[in-house]
Every structure is written in C-alpha cells, then in structure tokens.
Scaffold this motif. Structure first.
Motif, PDB file in Angstrom:
ATOM      1  N   THR A  72     -14.329  18.426  28.851  1.00 55.84           N
ATOM      2  CA  THR A  72     -14.116  19.662  28.118  1.00 55.84           C
ATOM      3  C   THR A  72     -13.117  20.546  28.844  1.00 55.84           C
ATOM      4  OG1 THR A  72     -15.798  21.006  29.227  1.00 55.84           O
ATOM      5  CG2 THR A  72     -16.555  19.533  27.465  1.00 55.84           C
ATOM      6  N   PHE A  73     -12.721  21.638  28.191  1.00 54.02           N
ATOM      7  CA  PHE A  73     -11.800  22.585  28.813  1.00 54.02           C
ATOM      8  C   PHE A  73     -12.465  23.346  29.956  1.00 54.02           C
ATOM      9  CE2 PHE A  73     -10.044  22.517  24.302  1.00 54.02           C
ATOM     10  CZ  PHE A  73      -9.045  21.617  24.610  1.00 54.02           C
ATOM     11  N   CYS A  74     -13.806  23.239  30.062  1.00 56.84           N
ATOM     12  CA  CYS A  74     -14.556  23.830  31.186  1.00 56.84           C
ATOM     13  C   CYS A  74     -14.828  22.797  32.276  1.00 56.84           C
ATOM     14  CB  CYS A  74     -15.872  24.421  30.694  1.00 56.84           C
ATOM     15  SG  CYS A  74     -15.684  25.794  29.545  1.00 56.84           S
ATOM     16  N   ASP A  75     -14.211  21.622  32.142  1.00 59.03           N
ATOM     17  CA  ASP A  75     -14.323  20.537  33.120  1.00 59.03           C
ATOM     18  C   ASP A  75     -15.696  19.875  33.153  1.00 59.03           C
ATOM     19  OD1 ASP A  75     -11.669  20.588  33.934  1.00 59.03           O
ATOM     20  OD2 ASP A  75     -12.044  22.134  35.439  1.00 59.03           O
ATOM     21  N   ASP A  76     -16.473  19.995  32.081  1.00 53.92           N
ATOM     22  CA  ASP A  76     -17.704  19.225  31.959  1.00 53.92           C
ATOM     23  C   ASP A  76     -17.372  17.847  31.408  1.00 53.92           C
ATOM     24  OD1 ASP A  76     -19.558  21.169  32.816  1.00 53.92           O
ATOM     25  OD2 ASP A  76     -19.471  22.150  30.853  1.00 53.92           O
ATOM     26  N   PHE A  77     -18.045  16.831  31.949  1.00 54.34           N
ATOM     27  CA  PHE A  77     -17.876  15.473  31.444  1.00 54.34           C
ATOM     28  C   PHE A  77     -18.963  15.155  30.420  1.00 54.34           C
ATOM     29  CE2 PHE A  77     -15.185  14.863  35.138  1.00 54.34           C
ATOM     30  CZ  PHE A  77     -14.228  13.962  34.679  1.00 54.34           C
ATOM     31  N   ILE A  78     -18.573  14.417  29.379  1.00 57.16           N
ATOM     32  CA  ILE A  78     -19.479  13.994  28.318  1.00 57.16           C
ATOM     33  C   ILE A  78     -19.299  12.501  28.103  1.00 57.16           C
ATOM     34  CG2 ILE A  78     -20.187  14.312  25.914  1.00 57.16           C
ATOM     35  CD1 ILE A  78     -18.569  16.976  25.991  1.00 57.16           C
ATOM     36  N   CYS A  79     -20.403  11.771  28.032  1.00 57.56           N
ATOM     37  CA  CYS A  79     -20.337  10.377  27.608  1.00 57.56           C
ATOM     38  C   CYS A  79     -20.572  10.340  26.105  1.00 57.56           C
ATOM     39  CB  CYS A  79     -21.376   9.532  28.336  1.00 57.56           C
ATOM     40  SG  CYS A  79     -21.403   7.815  27.763  1.00 57.56           S
ATOM     41  N   VAL A  80     -19.575   9.945  25.345  1.00 59.63           N
ATOM     42  CA  VAL A  80     -19.683   9.933  23.886  1.00 59.63           C
ATOM     43  C   VAL A  80     -20.161   8.583  23.357  1.00 59.63           C
ATOM     44  CG1 VAL A  80     -17.881  11.677  23.687  1.00 59.63           C
ATOM     45  CG2 VAL A  80     -17.278   9.272  23.498  1.00 59.63           C
ATOM     46  N   ASN A  81     -20.200   7.567  24.205  1.00 63.63           N
ATOM     47  CA  ASN A  81     -20.659   6.245  23.797  1.00 63.63           C
ATOM     48  C   ASN A  81     -22.184   6.226  23.861  1.00 63.63           C
ATOM     49  OD1 ASN A  81     -21.274   3.558  23.418  1.00 63.63           O
ATOM     50  ND2 ASN A  81     -19.655   2.795  24.750  1.00 63.63           N
ATOM     51  N   THR A  82     -22.832   6.352  22.714  1.00 61.16           N
ATOM     52  CA  THR A  82     -24.291   6.478  22.683  1.00 61.16           C
ATOM     53  C   THR A  82     -25.005   5.211  23.168  1.00 61.16           C
ATOM     54  OG1 THR A  82     -24.292   5.833  20.344  1.00 61.16           O
ATOM     55  CG2 THR A  82     -24.253   8.192  20.837  1.00 61.16           C
ATOM     56  N   LEU A  83     -24.326   4.071  23.177  1.00 61.83           N
ATOM     57  CA  LEU A  83     -24.950   2.846  23.671  1.00 61.83           C
ATOM     58  C   LEU A  83     -25.271   2.947  25.155  1.00 61.83           C
ATOM     59  CD1 LEU A  83     -22.764   0.144  21.863  1.00 61.83           C
ATOM     60  CD2 LEU A  83     -25.014   1.007  21.195  1.00 61.83           C
ATOM     61  N   ARG A  84     -24.547   3.786  25.864  1.00 58.55           N
ATOM     62  CA  ARG A  84     -24.774   3.917  27.311  1.00 58.55           C
ATOM     63  C   ARG A  84     -26.118   4.568  27.620  1.00 58.55           C
ATOM     64  NH1 ARG A  84     -21.211   0.304  29.252  1.00 58.55           N
ATOM     65  NH2 ARG A  84     -19.063   0.762  28.630  1.00 58.55           N
ATOM     66  N   ALA A  85     -26.625   5.381  26.704  1.00 59.30           N
ATOM     67  CA  ALA A  85     -27.892   6.081  26.961  1.00 59.30           C
ATOM     68  C   ALA A  85     -29.035   5.097  27.175  1.00 59.30           C
ATOM     69  CB  ALA A  85     -28.216   7.032  25.814  1.00 59.30           C
ATOM     70  N   ASN A  86     -29.096   4.034  26.367  1.00 59.99           N
ATOM     71  CA  ASN A  86     -30.154   3.040  26.527  1.00 59.99           C
ATOM     72  C   ASN A  86     -30.031   2.311  27.862  1.00 59.99           C
ATOM     73  OD1 ASN A  86     -31.299   3.677  24.118  1.00 59.99           O
ATOM     74  ND2 ASN A  86     -31.046   1.663  23.187  1.00 59.99           N
ATOM     75  N   GLN A  87     -28.800   2.043  28.268  1.00 65.06           N
ATOM     76  CA  GLN A  87     -28.589   1.392  29.557  1.00 65.06           C
ATOM     77  C   GLN A  87     -29.066   2.282  30.698  1.00 65.06           C
ATOM     78  OE1 GLN A  87     -24.396   0.474  29.627  1.00 65.06           O
ATOM     79  NE2 GLN A  87     -24.498  -0.843  27.842  1.00 65.06           N
ATOM     80  N   LEU A  88     -28.736   3.563  30.633  1.00 72.84           N
ATOM     81  CA  LEU A  88     -29.164   4.500  31.671  1.00 72.84           C
ATOM     82  C   LEU A  88     -30.677   4.665  31.655  1.00 72.84           C
ATOM     83  CD1 LEU A  88     -27.344   6.096  33.690  1.00 72.84           C
ATOM     84  CD2 LEU A  88     -26.095   5.060  31.807  1.00 72.84           C
ATOM     85  N   ALA A  89     -31.262   4.684  30.454  1.00 67.23           N
ATOM     86  CA  ALA A  89     -32.720   4.782  30.349  1.00 67.23           C
ATOM     87  C   ALA A  89     -33.388   3.611  31.052  1.00 67.23           C
ATOM     88  CB  ALA A  89     -33.148   4.830  28.885  1.00 67.23           C
ATOM     89  N   GLY A  90     -32.806   2.431  30.923  1.00 67.24           N
ATOM     90  CA  GLY A  90     -33.337   1.265  31.615  1.00 67.24           C
ATOM     91  C   GLY A  90     -33.338   1.463  33.123  1.00 67.24           C
ATOM     92  N   ASP A  91     -32.266   2.046  33.660  1.00 64.16           N
ATOM     93  CA  ASP A  91     -32.196   2.332  35.096  1.00 64.16           C
ATOM     94  C   ASP A  91     -33.246   3.371  35.496  1.00 64.16           C
ATOM     95  OD1 ASP A  91     -30.070   0.583  35.286  1.00 64.16           O
ATOM     96  OD2 ASP A  91     -28.547   2.158  35.203  1.00 64.16           O
ATOM     97  N   ILE A  92     -33.377   4.415  34.689  1.00 57.20           N
ATOM     98  CA  ILE A  92     -34.343   5.482  34.981  1.00 57.20           C
ATOM     99  C   ILE A  92     -35.764   4.931  35.019  1.00 57.20           C
ATOM    100  CG2 ILE A  92     -35.365   7.605  34.049  1.00 57.20           C
ATOM    101  CD1 ILE A  92     -32.504   8.198  32.889  1.00 57.20           C
ATOM    102  N   LEU A  93     -36.083   4.076  34.060  1.00 56.00           N
ATOM    103  CA  LEU A  93     -37.438   3.531  33.968  1.00 56.00           C
ATOM    104  C   LEU A  93     -37.709   2.491  35.047  1.00 56.00           C
ATOM    105  CD1 LEU A  93     -37.566   3.181  30.083  1.00 56.00           C
ATOM    106  CD2 LEU A  93     -38.801   4.875  31.449  1.00 56.00           C
ATOM    107  N   SER A  94     -36.776   1.576  35.235  1.00 52.55           N
ATOM    108  CA  SER A  94     -37.007   0.503  36.214  1.00 52.55           C
ATOM    109  C   SER A  94     -37.044   1.023  37.634  1.00 52.55           C
ATOM    110  CB  SER A  94     -35.935  -0.582  36.068  1.00 52.55           C
ATOM    111  OG  SER A  94     -34.644  -0.051  36.318  1.00 52.55           O
ATOM    112  N   ASP A  95     -36.330   2.132  37.901  1.00 51.14           N
ATOM    113  CA  ASP A  95     -36.337   2.723  39.242  1.00 51.14           C
ATOM    114  C   ASP A  95     -37.466   3.725  39.444  1.00 51.14           C
ATOM    115  OD1 ASP A  95     -34.130   1.202  39.868  1.00 51.14           O
ATOM    116  OD2 ASP A  95     -32.672   2.810  39.543  1.00 51.14           O
ATOM    117  N   GLY A  96     -38.278   3.957  38.408  1.00 49.94           N
ATOM    118  CA  GLY A  96     -39.420   4.858  38.521  1.00 49.94           C
ATOM    119  C   GLY A  96     -39.031   6.298  38.811  1.00 49.94           C
ATOM    120  N   LEU A  97     -37.935   6.765  38.218  1.00 50.16           N
ATOM    121  CA  LEU A  97     -37.424   8.100  38.533  1.00 50.16           C
ATOM    122  C   LEU A  97     -38.222   9.222  37.873  1.00 50.16           C
ATOM    123  CD1 LEU A  97     -33.571   7.429  38.406  1.00 50.16           C
ATOM    124  CD2 LEU A  97     -35.134   7.345  40.364  1.00 50.16           C
TER     125      LEU A  97
END
Length: 235
Positions: A72-97
């Motif tokens: 963004t113009f405020c230098d925030d990063f956004i992941c627009v590929n919604t498929l990545r959310a499931n992949q990250l969720a797998g990491d969050i769950l498997s690592d017990g975060l």
C-alpha cells in the motif's frame, strides 16, 4: 513459507473481472496477470500499488503470472493470493502456535463434513474428539485504524460454513474459525457487520453455540510469509 522462486514486481494499473489485473514494469512493459482472489479486495488493489507476482511452470495456462502481494501507499504488505492462507494455517496448526489448538493430532486438509457436503479446510483430533477448522483470509483494513474485517463482500459461502460448524459443535465436536491475517497493518479482527450483517449475526450465534474464533497475524515480504503472532478477535 518461502516463495520457491523470486517474485517479480511491477506497478498495478487496474484489477478487473475479478480474476484479472493489468500491470506495468519500470521498463514500460504492460501485461495481464491472474488475480487469485474472488473478494472485493477493498484497499488492496489501488492503481499505483507495487505488486509482486509468481510465474507458473504450467505452459497451458492462459496467464502465466499469478498476483501474490501488494504494498500500500502506507508501506503495508498484503497477500492477495487467498490460497496462501490455508498453507499458513497448516503451519500455525502443526507448529502449535495457538495454545488452545496446540494438542491437535492427525491434521488433514480438505476433509468432507457437514450436512451440506462442504470440505473443511483442516481437520484434527483433540483427545479423540474431532476438530473442524475453517480458514478465512483477512485483508480488509479500516482506513482510520488497524482493525481488520471479514468478509470484504457479502458471502453466502462463509455463512454456510458457520452453519455447518454450529452443527458439528452441537454434535460434541470442536468447531473453529481461524482468521489468517494477510495485511501487515491489521492488529485485531472483527466480523464486518457493515459489509455482511448476516454473517456478523451468524458469528454471534456461532460463538454462543460453542464455535471457537481465533486470529493469527502474518509477517509478509517478497521473500516469504510466516506466522507472526496471535491477535484479538471480536465476533
């Protein structure tokens, strides 16, 4: 989660027809990339944003590039590929975060469940009790503060998932909504009553019937995306 190949970058001209975006490089080369996001993408697709995209090895694809990130113009990063959310969720769950979900065993993705024939994003066992987890990608940010909202457009599908989670909770199983926050400017999450009041009302009902809500914020850069910290959820 690291990107397997370095992402390429360009400036966004426009996103249109939901699945397409025109971009231009610093050298003036203009072309179309695939946009893997069906939502409204409010605040995520402003003309002039710097974007990053990956290249597919599938030669049969009409558009070989896939939009992954925006800044963004405020230098925030956004992941627009919604498929990545499931992949990250797998990491969050498997690592017990998330402490409340840290004891889950036998995690599996895309398991069929519910009376409406859906596939839950993740399924696990908690002391032999089944746990059903629906994952939602959060990118809608309040322009005046750091609150994130879901959904960013009316979503009958998201409402259907809540109804199915309430059904499995009533059967004695664990039922979970996991918001994966894919916008670095967001520090808390709540249901977007101003966008989809039906979904917001269902969230209240679901929480009262035992559905659990969690949110996890991610660190995002052109090199990769990684879980960062658990943040507050308001239903």
């Amino acid at each position: 989660m690291q990107f397997h190949k370095p992402l390429q970058t360009a400036k966004l001209i426009q996103r249109y027809k939901r699945f397409l975006a025109d971009v231009t490089t610093n050298s003036g080369n203009t072309f179309t990339i695939h946009c893997p996001n069906t939502g409204a993408m409010t605040g995520c697709a402003e003309p002039g944003y710097q974007v990053w995209f990956s290249e597919s090895e599938n030669l049969k694809r009409k558009y070989c590039y896939t939009w992954e990130l925006a800044r963004t113009f405020c230098d925030d990063f956004i992941c627009v590929n919604t498929l990545r959310a499931n992949q990250l969720a797998g990491d969050i769950l498997s690592d017990g975060l998330i402490a409340e979900l840290a004891d889950l065993q036998e995690l599996r993705a895309e398991v069929k469940y519910g009376s409406q024939g859906s596939r839950v994003d993740w399924h696990g066992l908690d002391n032999k009790r089944e746990c059903f987890i629906e994952v939602k990608s959060v990118t809608l940010k309040d322009p005046d503060n750091s609150t994130g909202y879901f959904p960013d457009a009316r979503s009958k599908r998201a409402g259907k998932h809540l109804q199915e989670l309430m059904e499995v909770a009533a059967q004695g199983h664990r039922a979970v909504v996991l918001y994966v926050v894919m916008h670095t400017g967001i520090t808390s999450v709540q249901s977007a009553a101003q966008v989809d009041p039906d979904y917001a009302q269902l969230c209240i009902e679901a929480a009262a019937k035992g559905v659990e809500f969690y949110a996890y914020k991610c660190a995002i850069s052109p090199e990769g995306i990684s879980p960062q910290q658990q943040i507050k959820v308001t239903t």
